[in-house]
Write a protein that holds these residues in place. Structure first.
Motif, PDB file in Angstrom:
ATOM      1  N   LYS A  24       0.823  -1.217   0.000  1.00 20.89           N
ATOM      2  CA  LYS A  24       0.000   0.000   0.000  1.00 20.89           C
ATOM      3  C   LYS A  24       0.855   1.264   0.000  1.00 20.89           C
ATOM      4  O   LYS A  24       0.608   2.190  -0.777  1.00 20.89           O
ATOM      5  N   SER A  25       1.861   1.321   0.864  1.00 19.68           N
ATOM      6  CA  SER A  25       2.722   2.496   0.942  1.00 19.68           C
ATOM      7  C   SER A  25       3.469   2.718  -0.370  1.00 19.68           C
ATOM      8  O   SER A  25       3.590   3.849  -0.849  1.00 19.68           O
ATOM      9  N   GLU A  78       1.002   4.016  -3.064  1.00 17.11           N
ATOM     10  CA  GLU A  78       0.681   5.427  -2.818  1.00 17.11           C
ATOM     11  C   GLU A  78       1.857   6.336  -3.175  1.00 17.11           C
ATOM     12  O   GLU A  78       1.668   7.413  -3.731  1.00 17.11           O
ATOM     13  N   LYS A  99       2.099   6.663  -7.015  1.00 16.23           N
ATOM     14  CA  LYS A  99       1.068   7.583  -7.526  1.00 16.23           C
ATOM     15  C   LYS A  99       1.418   9.033  -7.210  1.00 16.23           C
ATOM     16  O   LYS A  99       1.263   9.919  -8.052  1.00 16.23           O
ATOM     17  N   SER A 100       1.913   9.278  -6.011  1.00 22.99           N
ATOM     18  CA  SER A 100       2.315  10.626  -5.620  1.00 22.99           C
ATOM     19  C   SER A 100       3.475  11.119  -6.482  1.00 22.99           C
ATOM     20  O   SER A 100       3.467  12.266  -6.955  1.00 22.99           O
TER      21      SER A 100
END
Length: 177
Positions: free
Chosen positions: A73-74, A77, A80-81
């Motif tokens: 998950k990290s 994310e 995407k960032s």
């Protein structure tokens, strides 16, 4: 982390928090792309993408598009960032998924370059073997593998180049013709 070369060379990006990924050093990343040479207009699959460093570097060096996959998950994310921060939303598609499950759901998608950099504490060789099916016939498969382990022989592929950096090695494969 920073982009080494290409149109985005020198720009900074983030890496995921924690120890579930093993960011590739600038030295190893530079060697990978130097060995690949001109990747202009090629399509790349970045399995086990971590920070997305290899995806971002691919686009910076002229790749047409990249699919970046990571289950963490990290990591997803962070990718995407980074993609948004660098304005690469039209070039990099970040997907939070298990590479095996993504492969099962997209068996016919092919790439010029497939890069597999699994976490060293969970090498997932069966998943690495599965994603080979996404390699175009004349494509290059790159495996980031622990330097102390023997590189795997992969059915249908031959090793064309191997570069060892002590704790890491890059193994370049092509299809057997």
């Amino acid at each position: 982390m920073r982009i080494i070369a290409g149109s985005l060379g020198g720009r900074q990006f983030n890496s995921p928090k924690g120890h579930r990924t093993h960011p590739m050093s600038d030295r190893v990343r530079g060697a990978l792309f130097n060995a690949l040479g001109d990747i202009s207009d090629l399509k790349v699959l970045d399995a086990f993408a971590g920070s997305g460093a290899l995806s971002i570097e691919s686009i910076s060096r002229g790749a047409e598009s990249v699919i970046a996959i990571d289950i963490d998950k990290s990591a997803a994310e962070t990718i995407k960032s980074n993609v948004t921060q660098l304005g690469l939303q039209q070039k990099i598609k970040a997907i939070r998924a298990n590479a095996s499950g993504w492969s099962d759901n997209n068996p016919d998608i092919k790439f010029d370059i497939v890069i597999a950099a699994p976490p060293y504490d969970d090498l997932q060789l069966p998943v690495v073997i599965k994603i080979i099916r996404h390699l175009k016939t004349d494509g290059i498969f790159v495996l980031d593998w622990p330097g102390k382990l023997e590189q795997p022989q992969l059915d249908g592929l031959k090793i064309v180049h191997n570069k060892n950096f002590g704790d890491a090695q890059l193994v370049f494969y092509q299809t057997i013709s």
